[in-house]
Design a protein around this motif. Structure first.
Motif, PDB file in Angstrom:
ATOM      1  N   TYR A  40       0.849  -1.195   0.000  1.00 22.28           N
ATOM      2  CA  TYR A  40       0.000   0.000   0.000  1.00 22.28           C
ATOM      3  C   TYR A  40       0.882   1.241   0.000  1.00 22.28           C
ATOM      4  O   TYR A  40       1.762   1.373   0.857  1.00 22.28           O
ATOM      5  N   TRP A  41       0.651   2.119  -0.971  1.00 22.06           N
ATOM      6  CA  TRP A  41       1.417   3.353  -1.061  1.00 22.06           C
ATOM      7  C   TRP A  41       0.538   4.462  -1.627  1.00 22.06           C
ATOM      8  O   TRP A  41      -0.264   4.228  -2.533  1.00 22.06           O
ATOM      9  N   LYS A  42       0.690   5.637  -1.075  1.00 21.78           N
ATOM     10  CA  LYS A  42       0.055   6.866  -1.584  1.00 21.78           C
ATOM     11  C   LYS A  42       1.072   7.990  -1.461  1.00 21.78           C
ATOM     12  O   LYS A  42       1.940   7.964  -0.592  1.00 21.78           O
ATOM     13  N   TRP A 108      -7.151  -2.701   3.842  1.00 22.75           N
ATOM     14  CA  TRP A 108      -6.492  -3.530   2.832  1.00 22.75           C
ATOM     15  C   TRP A 108      -5.930  -4.797   3.462  1.00 22.75           C
ATOM     16  O   TRP A 108      -6.017  -5.877   2.873  1.00 22.75           O
ATOM     17  N   ARG A 113      -6.171  -7.179  -0.066  1.00 21.01           N
ATOM     18  CA  ARG A 113      -5.824  -6.360  -1.233  1.00 21.01           C
ATOM     19  C   ARG A 113      -4.360  -5.992  -1.231  1.00 21.01           C
ATOM     20  O   ARG A 113      -3.745  -5.852  -0.189  1.00 21.01           O
ATOM     21  N   ARG A 114      -3.801  -5.762  -2.445  1.00 16.83           N
ATOM     22  CA  ARG A 114      -2.414  -5.313  -2.602  1.00 16.83           C
ATOM     23  C   ARG A 114      -2.337  -4.380  -3.789  1.00 16.83           C
ATOM     24  O   ARG A 114      -3.013  -4.574  -4.786  1.00 16.83           O
ATOM     25  N   ARG A 115      -1.457  -3.391  -3.697  1.00 17.89           N
ATOM     26  CA  ARG A 115      -1.239  -2.470  -4.817  1.00 17.89           C
ATOM     27  C   ARG A 115      -0.437  -3.150  -5.910  1.00 17.89           C
ATOM     28  O   ARG A 115      -0.745  -3.028  -7.087  1.00 17.89           O
TER      29      ARG A 115
END
Length: 191
Positions: A40-42, A108, A113-115
């Motif tokens: 997860y990254w933003k 997530w 879930r995964r990016r």
């Protein structure tokens, strides 16, 4: 925040063994941060890793793997992989909106879930689970390596890159393993 990461194999290559790939006994914080950013990254999010709990005994297994030299010729190399790596990462979520990011990461982790695909060092070592930690992770970590805690020594903490994205160097720091509690951290880090 606690995040559980595990897989069948891991290979966190020690640069002191360039001929035969030999994994560190645990992933350096640079690798852990890369796994979390793949998960997860933003923009504006920064992970600050405090400690990593090791839930399984540290074991190695030798595997032959196909590689390519820089000129494209194939070769076979022996590698010493970690067998069944299993970690719980204690991380602080920093950034422009840490509360929102923490809530999204928990959602997530709960849903699977995964990016991006997450690897434990190399593409041959996919993480087969990223999620919330098991309820007994503290007990598992405390008993997993208490008889033979690994000597960690210096591992990279941060890698520096050029403007075009090639690595130019690294900051090396001393890592310590707390065998009684089953986690490792940076020497002198505030826990």
């Amino acid at each position: 925040m606690l995040i559980h990461i595990k897989g069948p194999y891991g290979l966190f290559t020690n640069p002191e063994t360039p001929a035969e790939r030999v994994s560190y006994p645990v992933p350096p914080f640079t690798a852990v941060k890369g796994m979390l950013e793949a998960f997860y990254w933003k923009r504006g999010l920064d992970y600050q890793i405090r400690r990593v709990y090791v839930l399984n005994s540290i074991k190695f297994t030798p595997i032959m793997r196909n590689e390519r030299h820089f000129n494209g010729t194939p070769t076979q190399r022996r590698a010493l992989f970690l067998y069944r790596p299993d970690y719980v990462v204690d991380v602080l979520v920093n950034g422009t909106d840490p509360v929102k990011y923490g809530a999204m990461i928990a959602t997530w982790a709960n849903s699977g879930r995964r990016r991006l695909p997450v690897f434990l060092g190399t593409r041959e070592c996919p993480a087969n689970h990223i999620g919330l930690p098991p309820v007994d992770f503290l007990e598992r970590a405390a008993r997993s390596n208490h008889l033979h805690p690994p000597m960690l020594g210096a591992m990279p903490r941060k890698i520096h890159y050029s403007p075009v994205g090639t690595p130019t160097g690294a900051d090396w720091h001393e890592y310590l393993f707390d065998g009684a509690n089953g986690y490792y951290h940076l020497r002198g880090a505030k826990l």
